[in-house]
Scaffold this motif. Structure first.
Motif, PDB file in Angstrom:
ATOM      1  N   THR A   1       0.839  -1.210   0.000  1.00 32.51           N
ATOM      2  CA  THR A   1       0.000   0.000   0.000  1.00 32.51           C
ATOM      3  C   THR A   1       0.872   1.257   0.000  1.00 32.51           C
ATOM      4  O   THR A   1       0.547   2.227  -0.682  1.00 32.51           O
ATOM      5  N   ALA A   2       1.997   1.209   0.748  1.00 30.14           N
ATOM      6  CA  ALA A   2       2.889   2.384   0.764  1.00 30.14           C
ATOM      7  C   ALA A   2       3.455   2.631  -0.629  1.00 30.14           C
ATOM      8  O   ALA A   2       3.508   3.770  -1.112  1.00 30.14           O
ATOM      9  N   MET A   3       3.849   1.555  -1.286  1.00 36.77           N
ATOM     10  CA  MET A   3       4.434   1.651  -2.619  1.00 36.77           C
ATOM     11  C   MET A   3       3.412   2.205  -3.626  1.00 36.77           C
ATOM     12  O   MET A   3       3.737   3.037  -4.467  1.00 36.77           O
ATOM     13  N   LEU A   4       2.173   1.710  -3.491  1.00 33.03           N
ATOM     14  CA  LEU A   4       1.126   2.164  -4.422  1.00 33.03           C
ATOM     15  C   LEU A   4       0.796   3.639  -4.190  1.00 33.03           C
ATOM     16  O   LEU A   4       0.613   4.397  -5.137  1.00 33.03           O
ATOM     17  N   ARG A   5       0.753   4.033  -2.903  1.00 35.85           N
ATOM     18  CA  ARG A   5       0.463   5.441  -2.579  1.00 35.85           C
ATOM     19  C   ARG A   5       1.529   6.330  -3.206  1.00 35.85           C
ATOM     20  O   ARG A   5       1.237   7.346  -3.817  1.00 35.85           O
ATOM     21  N   GLU A   6       2.794   5.875  -3.082  1.00 36.19           N
ATOM     22  CA  GLU A   6       3.925   6.629  -3.641  1.00 36.19           C
ATOM     23  C   GLU A   6       3.773   6.758  -5.163  1.00 36.19           C
ATOM     24  O   GLU A   6       3.968   7.823  -5.725  1.00 36.19           O
ATOM     25  N   ARG A   7       3.405   5.640  -5.776  1.00 33.67           N
ATOM     26  CA  ARG A   7       3.252   5.642  -7.242  1.00 33.67           C
ATOM     27  C   ARG A   7       2.149   6.587  -7.688  1.00 33.67           C
ATOM     28  O   ARG A   7       2.290   7.304  -8.665  1.00 33.67           O
ATOM     29  N   VAL A   8       1.032   6.544  -6.937  1.00 34.36           N
ATOM     30  CA  VAL A   8      -0.110   7.397  -7.295  1.00 34.36           C
ATOM     31  C   VAL A   8       0.292   8.861  -7.143  1.00 34.36           C
ATOM     32  O   VAL A   8       0.032   9.688  -8.023  1.00 34.36           O
ATOM     33  N   GLU A   9       0.996   9.168  -6.033  1.00 30.50           N
ATOM     34  CA  GLU A   9       1.433  10.559  -5.830  1.00 30.50           C
ATOM     35  C   GLU A   9       2.372  10.988  -6.943  1.00 30.50           C
ATOM     36  O   GLU A   9       2.273  12.094  -7.464  1.00 30.50           O
ATOM     37  N   ASP A  10       3.295  10.087  -7.307  1.00 28.13           N
ATOM     38  CA  ASP A  10       4.244  10.408  -8.385  1.00 28.13           C
ATOM     39  C   ASP A  10       3.533  10.659  -9.700  1.00 28.13           C
ATOM     40  O   ASP A  10       3.953  11.495 -10.495  1.00 28.13           O
ATOM     41  N   SER A  11       2.448   9.908  -9.931  1.00 27.01           N
ATOM     42  CA  SER A  11       1.765  10.076 -11.219  1.00 27.01           C
ATOM     43  C   SER A  11       0.887  11.324 -11.211  1.00 27.01           C
ATOM     44  O   SER A  11       0.611  11.905 -12.245  1.00 27.01           O
ATOM     45  N   VAL A  12       0.459  11.752 -10.013  1.00 24.79           N
ATOM     46  CA  VAL A  12      -0.409  12.925  -9.920  1.00 24.79           C
ATOM     47  C   VAL A  12       0.416  14.216  -9.963  1.00 24.79           C
ATOM     48  O   VAL A  12      -0.043  15.227 -10.490  1.00 24.79           O
ATOM     49  N   ARG A  13       1.643  14.179  -9.434  1.00 30.70           N
ATOM     50  CA  ARG A  13       2.476  15.385  -9.336  1.00 30.70           C
ATOM     51  C   ARG A  13       2.633  16.131 -10.668  1.00 30.70           C
ATOM     52  O   ARG A  13       2.358  17.332 -10.722  1.00 30.70           O
ATOM     53  N   PRO A  14       3.033  15.463 -11.766  1.00 31.45           N
ATOM     54  CA  PRO A  14       3.151  16.220 -13.031  1.00 31.45           C
ATOM     55  C   PRO A  14       1.814  16.801 -13.480  1.00 31.45           C
ATOM     56  O   PRO A  14       1.761  17.905 -14.019  1.00 31.45           O
ATOM     57  N   LEU A  15       0.742  16.060 -13.208  1.00 31.46           N
ATOM     58  CA  LEU A  15      -0.588  16.544 -13.594  1.00 31.46           C
ATOM     59  C   LEU A  15      -0.944  17.805 -12.811  1.00 31.46           C
ATOM     60  O   LEU A  15      -1.551  18.741 -13.342  1.00 31.46           O
ATOM     61  N   ALA A  16      -0.539  17.859 -11.545  1.00 32.06           N
ATOM     62  CA  ALA A  16      -0.826  19.032 -10.717  1.00 32.06           C
ATOM     63  C   ALA A  16      -0.101  20.247 -11.280  1.00 32.06           C
ATOM     64  O   ALA A  16      -0.643  21.354 -11.309  1.00 32.06           O
ATOM     65  N   TRP A  17       1.135  20.015 -11.752  1.00 31.11           N
ATOM     66  CA  TRP A  17       1.900  21.117 -12.361  1.00 31.11           C
ATOM     67  C   TRP A  17       1.205  21.617 -13.622  1.00 31.11           C
ATOM     68  O   TRP A  17       1.039  22.813 -13.822  1.00 31.11           O
ATOM     69  N   VAL A  18       0.813  20.692 -14.465  1.00 29.21           N
ATOM     70  CA  VAL A  18       0.128  21.059 -15.715  1.00 29.21           C
ATOM     71  C   VAL A  18      -1.156  21.811 -15.393  1.00 29.21           C
ATOM     72  O   VAL A  18      -1.462  22.846 -15.994  1.00 29.21           O
ATOM     73  N   ALA A  19      -1.882  21.316 -14.371  1.00 31.54           N
ATOM     74  CA  ALA A  19      -3.143  21.956 -14.001  1.00 31.54           C
ATOM     75  C   ALA A  19      -2.906  23.376 -13.511  1.00 31.54           C
ATOM     76  O   ALA A  19      -3.645  24.305 -13.884  1.00 31.54           O
ATOM     77  N   SER A  20      -1.871  23.604 -12.687  1.00 29.50           N
ATOM     78  CA  SER A  20      -1.664  24.962 -12.177  1.00 29.50           C
ATOM     79  C   SER A  20      -1.184  25.897 -13.289  1.00 29.50           C
ATOM     80  O   SER A  20      -1.576  27.072 -13.321  1.00 29.50           O
ATOM     81  N   LEU A  21      -0.350  25.388 -14.198  1.00 27.08           N
ATOM     82  CA  LEU A  21       0.090  26.230 -15.321  1.00 27.08           C
ATOM     83  C   LEU A  21      -1.103  26.597 -16.214  1.00 27.08           C
ATOM     84  O   LEU A  21      -1.235  27.747 -16.647  1.00 27.08           O
ATOM     85  N   SER A  22      -1.952  25.600 -16.451  1.00 28.03           N
ATOM     86  CA  SER A  22      -3.126  25.860 -17.291  1.00 28.03           C
ATOM     87  C   SER A  22      -4.030  26.898 -16.627  1.00 28.03           C
ATOM     88  O   SER A  22      -4.563  27.791 -17.283  1.00 28.03           O
ATOM     89  N   PHE A  23      -4.165  26.778 -15.303  1.00 30.62           N
ATOM     90  CA  PHE A  23      -5.008  27.714 -14.575  1.00 30.62           C
ATOM     91  C   PHE A  23      -4.439  29.131 -14.688  1.00 30.62           C
ATOM     92  O   PHE A  23      -5.174  30.092 -14.964  1.00 30.62           O
TER      93      PHE A  23
END
Lengths: 188, 84
Positions: free
Chosen positions: B29-51
């Motif tokens: 579960t720790a590994m999966l949480r890390e993976r999910v966070e890693d995959s969301v991080r670039p998306l968060a950057w794209v989202a804030s730039l788009s905003f």
């Protein structure tokens, strides 16, 4: 904890909705069986634990593709087979770079009786099969170590039944040659 | 004894071996949480730039919309200047 399809299905849908605890429950319920299966792929405890972990990580990543047509346990078995096979292939590449010493061939006894310690038998089995290419090793493990039928082996490997038959025949011949090479009594 | 019987003899003895117990649920579960966070991080950057890029466009668009909804507004806005 005994796996039941209803519990599994509930936890799968909750996991897909993002509930990490539900997936942890699935892992706890199935890790015993998965550990048993993955022990056929390595006898190194650290590698073994990593393999079990990899199976569940890979299963989570493809959880959306699980169609519940077969029990979750069978689906995990298929993932386990693929994870283990990849592990053997990776190990084979490393082994091709490092030469095996001739002493490695000297510890296989001629007769397997009931008095042979289970862990010793498992060790010999592992050492012996470790000298075969991963495809041969996989088919022999599934057919003769895990007692799977041709159809089950085909399902677990993703090969056709004919392919399993051909591969099993080749593997059997290679095993025979290997036993002769090692000098096991009755084969030399 | 043929090679398959030999192999099955080994396998049958090996099956009696106790397999090491593992508990990987926490690590998985720790590994999966890390993976999910890693995959969301670039998306968060794209989202804030788009905003950030969309915000000025939205302000200008809103002003244009307001003007187009009431074309006479421009005339009334100019009225004080004309009077003066």
């Amino acid at each position: 904890m005994t796996p039941t399809p209803e519990l599994d299905l509930d936890d799968i849908s909750e996991s897909l909705a993002g509930n990490g605890d539900a997936y942890a429950r699935l892992v706890r319920r199935h890790q015993g069986k998965v550990a048993q299966r993955m022990w056929r792929f390595t006898r190194d405890r650290t590698a073994h634990e990593e393999l079990v972990q990899d199976v569940f990580v890979e299963a989570y990543m493809s959880l959306r593709t699980y169609r519940a047509e077969a029990p979750f346990e069978h689906w995990l078995a298929r993932i386990g087979t693929s994870v283990g096979y990849k592990f053997w292939k990776k190990k084979e590449r490393e082994r091709l770079q490092a030469n095996l010493s001739p002493e490695d061939w000297e510890r296989i006894p001629g007769e397997i009786t009931e008095s042979v310690e289970p862990s010793r038998a498992a060790e010999i089995l592992h050492e012996l099969l470790d000298r075969l290419p991963p495809r041969d090793r996989l088919v022999l493990t599934l057919r003769h170590v895990e007692d799977k039928s041709l159809e089950e082996t085909a399902q677990l490997t993703g090969w056709s039944v004919t392919m399993v038959k051909v591969q099993a025949w080749r593997a059997k011949n290679k095993l025979k040659r290997l036993l002769q090479q090692v000098g096991v009594e009755g084969f030399s | 004894m043929n090679e398959i019987e030999y192999l099955e003899g080994l396998a049958s003895a090996a099956r009696r071996e106790d397999v090491p117990q593992v508990d990987v649920s926490g690590r998985v579960t720790a590994m999966l949480r890390e993976r999910v966070e890693d995959s969301v991080r670039p998306l968060a950057w794209v989202a804030s730039l788009s905003f950030a890029a969309a915000l000025p466009v939205a302000i200008v668009a809103y002003q244009i919309l307001e003007t187009s909804m009431d074309p006479l507004l421009v005339v009334f806005q100019m009225a004080p200047w004309v009077v003066l």
